[in-house]
Design a protein around this motif. Structure first.
Motif, PDB file in Angstrom:
ATOM      1  N   VAL A  87      25.871  53.219 -33.388  1.00 34.40           N
ATOM      2  CA  VAL A  87      27.075  52.415 -33.111  1.00 34.40           C
ATOM      3  C   VAL A  87      26.714  51.220 -32.234  1.00 34.40           C
ATOM      4  CG1 VAL A  87      29.298  52.497 -31.917  1.00 34.40           C
ATOM      5  CG2 VAL A  87      28.591  54.405 -33.373  1.00 34.40           C
ATOM      6  N   SER A 125      31.904  59.101 -42.300  1.00 39.57           N
ATOM      7  CA  SER A 125      32.037  59.476 -40.888  1.00 39.57           C
ATOM      8  C   SER A 125      33.487  59.379 -40.446  1.00 39.57           C
ATOM      9  CB  SER A 125      31.179  58.518 -40.043  1.00 39.57           C
ATOM     10  OG  SER A 125      31.533  58.603 -38.691  1.00 39.57           O
ATOM     11  N   THR A 127      34.445  58.059 -38.069  1.00 40.86           N
ATOM     12  CA  THR A 127      34.617  56.750 -37.448  1.00 40.86           C
ATOM     13  C   THR A 127      35.435  55.815 -38.331  1.00 40.86           C
ATOM     14  OG1 THR A 127      33.402  55.120 -36.155  1.00 40.86           O
ATOM     15  CG2 THR A 127      32.545  55.598 -38.332  1.00 40.86           C
ATOM     16  N   PHE A 179      32.516  64.822 -38.633  1.00 44.17           N
ATOM     17  CA  PHE A 179      32.942  64.629 -37.256  1.00 44.17           C
ATOM     18  C   PHE A 179      31.679  64.584 -36.385  1.00 44.17           C
ATOM     19  CE2 PHE A 179      37.489  64.054 -37.305  1.00 44.17           C
ATOM     20  CZ  PHE A 179      37.668  64.087 -38.669  1.00 44.17           C
ATOM     21  N   ASN A 180      31.513  65.443 -35.425  1.00 41.94           N
ATOM     22  CA  ASN A 180      30.321  65.265 -34.561  1.00 41.94           C
ATOM     23  C   ASN A 180      29.274  66.351 -34.795  1.00 41.94           C
ATOM     24  OD1 ASN A 180      32.558  63.681 -33.332  1.00 41.94           O
ATOM     25  ND2 ASN A 180      30.953  63.179 -31.844  1.00 41.94           N
ATOM     26  N   ASN A 199      22.091  58.174 -27.765  1.00 39.15           N
ATOM     27  CA  ASN A 199      23.472  57.698 -27.578  1.00 39.15           C
ATOM     28  C   ASN A 199      24.433  58.882 -27.583  1.00 39.15           C
ATOM     29  OD1 ASN A 199      22.939  54.800 -27.747  1.00 39.15           O
ATOM     30  ND2 ASN A 199      22.374  55.237 -29.876  1.00 39.15           N
ATOM     31  N   ASN A 200      24.089  59.898 -28.418  1.00 38.09           N
ATOM     32  CA  ASN A 200      25.009  61.008 -28.615  1.00 38.09           C
ATOM     33  C   ASN A 200      24.858  62.064 -27.520  1.00 38.09           C
ATOM     34  OD1 ASN A 200      24.506  60.652 -32.161  1.00 38.09           O
ATOM     35  ND2 ASN A 200      26.220  59.904 -30.954  1.00 38.09           N
ATOM     36  N   TYR A 204      21.369  64.149 -25.595  1.00 37.17           N
ATOM     37  CA  TYR A 204      21.208  63.771 -24.183  1.00 37.17           C
ATOM     38  C   TYR A 204      21.159  65.033 -23.311  1.00 37.17           C
ATOM     39  CZ  TYR A 204      21.035  60.383 -20.425  1.00 37.17           C
ATOM     40  OH  TYR A 204      20.588  59.592 -19.379  1.00 37.17           O
ATOM     41  N   THR A 217      25.239  61.479 -17.675  1.00 40.38           N
ATOM     42  CA  THR A 217      26.462  60.825 -17.197  1.00 40.38           C
ATOM     43  C   THR A 217      27.591  61.156 -18.161  1.00 40.38           C
ATOM     44  OG1 THR A 217      25.202  58.997 -16.237  1.00 40.38           O
ATOM     45  CG2 THR A 217      27.552  58.616 -16.605  1.00 40.38           C
ATOM     46  N   VAL A 218      28.643  61.762 -17.616  1.00 46.63           N
ATOM     47  CA  VAL A 218      29.831  62.043 -18.432  1.00 46.63           C
ATOM     48  C   VAL A 218      30.665  60.764 -18.417  1.00 46.63           C
ATOM     49  CG1 VAL A 218      31.954  63.397 -18.593  1.00 46.63           C
ATOM     50  CG2 VAL A 218      29.784  64.502 -17.914  1.00 46.63           C
ATOM     51  N   PHE A 219      30.853  60.170 -19.582  1.00 44.45           N
ATOM     52  CA  PHE A 219      31.518  58.862 -19.637  1.00 44.45           C
ATOM     53  C   PHE A 219      33.033  59.008 -19.489  1.00 44.45           C
ATOM     54  CE2 PHE A 219      27.652  56.994 -20.210  1.00 44.45           C
ATOM     55  CZ  PHE A 219      27.040  57.134 -21.447  1.00 44.45           C
ATOM     56  N   CYS A 230      36.753  63.250 -22.750  1.00 42.00           N
ATOM     57  CA  CYS A 230      37.116  63.047 -24.169  1.00 42.00           C
ATOM     58  C   CYS A 230      36.915  64.301 -25.005  1.00 42.00           C
ATOM     59  CB  CYS A 230      36.262  61.941 -24.770  1.00 42.00           C
ATOM     60  SG  CYS A 230      36.626  60.311 -24.141  1.00 42.00           S
ATOM     61  N   ARG A 232      36.237  65.952 -28.860  1.00 40.33           N
ATOM     62  CA  ARG A 232      35.649  65.698 -30.173  1.00 40.33           C
ATOM     63  C   ARG A 232      35.603  66.996 -30.974  1.00 40.33           C
ATOM     64  NH1 ARG A 232      36.429  61.487 -28.466  1.00 40.33           N
ATOM     65  NH2 ARG A 232      35.114  59.603 -28.359  1.00 40.33           N
ATOM     66  N   TYR A 234      33.035  69.105 -32.652  1.00 39.08           N
ATOM     67  CA  TYR A 234      31.585  69.290 -32.795  1.00 39.08           C
ATOM     68  C   TYR A 234      31.314  70.346 -33.860  1.00 39.08           C
ATOM     69  CZ  TYR A 234      31.434  66.613 -28.488  1.00 39.08           C
ATOM     70  OH  TYR A 234      31.589  65.615 -27.553  1.00 39.08           O
ATOM     71  N   VAL A 270      34.057  67.043 -23.433  1.00 38.44           N
ATOM     72  CA  VAL A 270      32.670  66.848 -22.988  1.00 38.44           C
ATOM     73  C   VAL A 270      32.294  67.949 -21.998  1.00 38.44           C
ATOM     74  CG1 VAL A 270      31.071  65.295 -21.804  1.00 38.44           C
ATOM     75  CG2 VAL A 270      32.787  64.353 -23.363  1.00 38.44           C
TER      76      VAL A 270
HETATM   77  C1  WQD Z   1      30.787  62.175 -27.803  1.00 43.49           C
HETATM   78  C2  WQD Z   1      31.483  62.246 -26.443  1.00 43.49           C
HETATM   79  C3  WQD Z   1      31.225  60.250 -25.154  1.00 43.49           C
HETATM   80  C4  WQD Z   1      26.940  60.589 -24.421  1.00 43.49           C
HETATM   81  C5  WQD Z   1      29.422  58.925 -32.602  1.00 43.49           C
HETATM   82  C6  WQD Z   1      29.673  57.955 -33.713  1.00 43.49           C
HETATM   83  C7  WQD Z   1      30.109  58.718 -34.928  1.00 43.49           C
HETATM   84  C8  WQD Z   1      29.096  59.793 -35.264  1.00 43.49           C
HETATM   85  C9  WQD Z   1      28.877  60.726 -34.079  1.00 43.49           C
HETATM   86  C10 WQD Z   1      27.626  58.882 -36.927  1.00 43.49           C
HETATM   87  C11 WQD Z   1      32.183  60.935 -26.098  1.00 43.49           C
HETATM   88  C12 WQD Z   1      30.565  61.444 -24.468  1.00 43.49           C
HETATM   89  C13 WQD Z   1      28.223  60.831 -24.878  1.00 43.49           C
HETATM   90  C14 WQD Z   1      26.657  60.672 -23.041  1.00 43.49           C
HETATM   91  C15 WQD Z   1      28.954  61.260 -22.636  1.00 43.49           C
HETATM   92  N1  WQD Z   1      27.861  59.241 -35.647  1.00 43.49           N
HETATM   93  N2  WQD Z   1      29.197  61.160 -23.989  1.00 43.49           N
HETATM   94  N3  WQD Z   1      27.686  60.998 -22.189  1.00 43.49           N
HETATM   95  O1  WQD Z   1      30.955  58.614 -29.936  1.00 43.49           O
HETATM   96  O2  WQD Z   1      32.175  60.730 -30.692  1.00 43.49           O
HETATM   97  O3  WQD Z   1      30.622  59.578 -32.273  1.00 43.49           O
HETATM   98  O4  WQD Z   1      28.455  59.884 -32.996  1.00 43.49           O
HETATM   99  O5  WQD Z   1      28.323  59.039 -37.881  1.00 43.49           O
HETATM  100  O6  WQD Z   1      30.205  57.792 -35.986  1.00 43.49           O
HETATM  101  O7  WQD Z   1      30.732  57.112 -33.330  1.00 43.49           O
HETATM  102  O8  WQD Z   1      29.694  60.785 -30.319  1.00 43.49           O
HETATM  103  O9  WQD Z   1      28.027  62.019 -28.995  1.00 43.49           O
HETATM  104  O10 WQD Z   1      28.220  59.493 -28.674  1.00 43.49           O
HETATM  105  O11 WQD Z   1      30.011  60.986 -27.813  1.00 43.49           O
HETATM  106  O12 WQD Z   1      29.862  61.555 -21.843  1.00 43.49           O
HETATM  107  O13 WQD Z   1      25.519  60.429 -22.550  1.00 43.49           O
HETATM  108  O14 WQD Z   1      30.489  62.444 -25.450  1.00 43.49           O
HETATM  109  O15 WQD Z   1      31.897  59.443 -24.210  1.00 43.49           O
HETATM  110  O16 WQD Z   1      33.366  61.235 -25.394  1.00 43.49           O
HETATM  111  P1  WQD Z   1      30.950  59.870 -30.720  1.00 43.49           P
HETATM  112  P2  WQD Z   1      28.900  60.793 -28.942  1.00 43.49           P
END
Ligand code: WQD
Length: 339
Positions: A87, A125, A127, A179-180, A199-200, A204, A217-219, A230, A232, A234, A270
């Motif tokens: 992303v 996705s 998304t 989804f995730n 990123n995911n 991490y 870091t919990v965003f 947030c 999701r 999973y 999270v």
């Molecule tokens: C999940 C939650 C973050 C990392 C993305 C794409 C989606 C799909 C899956 C491809 C959120 C939180 C994350 C961190 C955190 N990929 N987080 N600290 O954003 O739901 O979806 O990946 O198809 O298209 O958009 O997944 O795992 O990045 O985040 O707190 O270091 O974890 O804020 O709430 P996301 P994610």
């Protein structure tokens, strides 16, 4: 015997899907340019299922090279995973994402015409739903108000596939909205290991657990959710992989265009995931609550009734299973597939 062509088949979801396809009795051909995966994955697949899938190291956009794949095999169905999927990177390099993701999909569809292949399963996705209007999300909810160029590519490829299905009476198209995905194969020999800083969330967490990274870091801890973080959906990657086997089987009944959410139907925050990981693996994860990440939606989880009603598929593995399997993979492969 005909073959299933899996593009991106050495990737995280692709490799798990190849294992489940072979276990289900299908013969698989993989096309992958290894831009975001390792050849070692083929050895891991072979070790699990005792069969080494035919492999072509080429880019799906290389039409001449792809023609060889279709000439040398009897492809009955394509599962199209290959594509750029970060992303954040898509925001920095949108043209690269549109060119690669749409270009590879269009090349595949042109080759399907040339070689009379009628069946395709597409890796879409959640998304594509953008900022959801209600929870849980159903397949008829609005799509297209995506929050990133990556999401836009998935949405636009869906539009191309819908038009392809409309214009080809013999075409069968399954669009699967993931989804995730989290977790790993139970053997601990295959799993997720993104290039660079993950990123995911789950990779991490596992890299903090194995000591590669210092602190998660919990965003955001001030969202309007029970614990402020947030939510999701999973889904265990093996459940997701099995969903693709069900989709291939579904296309054999000539349904035309079908679209399914592949999730668990359950929202997990999270902090709930972090706590589940700590409990499942009897360890502490070092984390801090930081600022919100721009672009994050508060909640995003699926209604998967349609996949169950029309394919008989549902997720059976739990968050706890996924946390155990993710750690089992990471502790056995601290540096992923690096030699
Ligand atoms: C999940 C939650 C973050 C990392 C993305 C794409 C989606 C799909 C899956 C491809 C959120 C939180 C994350 C961190 C955190 N990929 N987080 N600290 O954003 O739901 O979806 O990946 O198809 O298209 O958009 O997944 O795992 O990045 O985040 O707190 O270091 O974890 O804020 O709430 P996301 P994610």
């Amino acid at each position: 015997m005909s073959q299933i062509l899996v593009t991106g088949g050495t990737g995280y979801i692709g490799s798990h899907t190849v294992v489940e396809l072979i276990k289900a009795g299908y013969e698989v051909v993989i096309v992958d340019n290894l831009s975001n995966s390792k050849l070692e994955v083929l050895n891991r697949i072979e070790a699990i299922v005792g069969v080494r899938p035919k492999f072509y190291q080429i880019s799906v956009q290389d039409k001449e090279a792809m023609r060889k794949v279709f000439e040398e095999n009897d492809i009955s169905c394509i599962i199209h995973f290959a594509g750029l999927k970060s992303v954040g990177e898509s925001v920095l390099y949108p043209v690269k994402y549109y060119s690669n993701n749409l270009g590879s999909s269009i090349t595949l569809l042109e080759l399907m015409d040339e070689y009379h292949v009628h069946n395709i399963v597409f890796s879409s996705s959640a998304t594509v739903y953008g900022t959801p209007t209600r929870m849980p999300i159903v397949e008829t909810d609005p799509i297209g108000n995506c929050t990133s160029p990556y999401g836009n590519t998935k949405f636009q490829i869906e539009c191309i596939l819908m038009d392809f299905a409309k214009s080809h009476k013999d075409a069968n198209v399954a669009i699967l909205r993931y989804f995730n995905p989290i977790g790993a194969h139970e053997s601990g020999t295959m799993g997720e290991y993104p290039t660079g800083i993950p990123n995911n969330l789950m990779p991490y967490i596992t890299q903090v657990a194995v000591g590669t990274l210092e602190c998660l870091t919990v965003f955001g801890g001030d969202y309007p959710t029970p614990d402020g973080t947030c939510i999701r959906d999973y889904i265990h990657v093996v459940d997701l992989a099995i969903g693709h086997v069900y989709a291939v089987h579904k296309l054999e009944s000539n349904p035309g265009l079908v679209i399914y959410n592949l999730g668990t139907g359950k929202g997990t925050s999270v902090l709930e995931l972090v706590n589940a990981f700590q409990d499942a693996n009897n360890m502490k994860i070092n984390y801090r609550i930081g600022d919100r990440r721009p672009g994050d939606v508060v909640e995003n989880y699926a209604n998967c009734d349609k996949a169950y009603k029309e394919m008989g598929w549902k997720a059976t593995r739990t968050i706890y299973d996924a946390c155990k399997d993710s750690w089992n993979w990471q502790k056995k492969n601290p540096h992923g597939y690096e030699e």
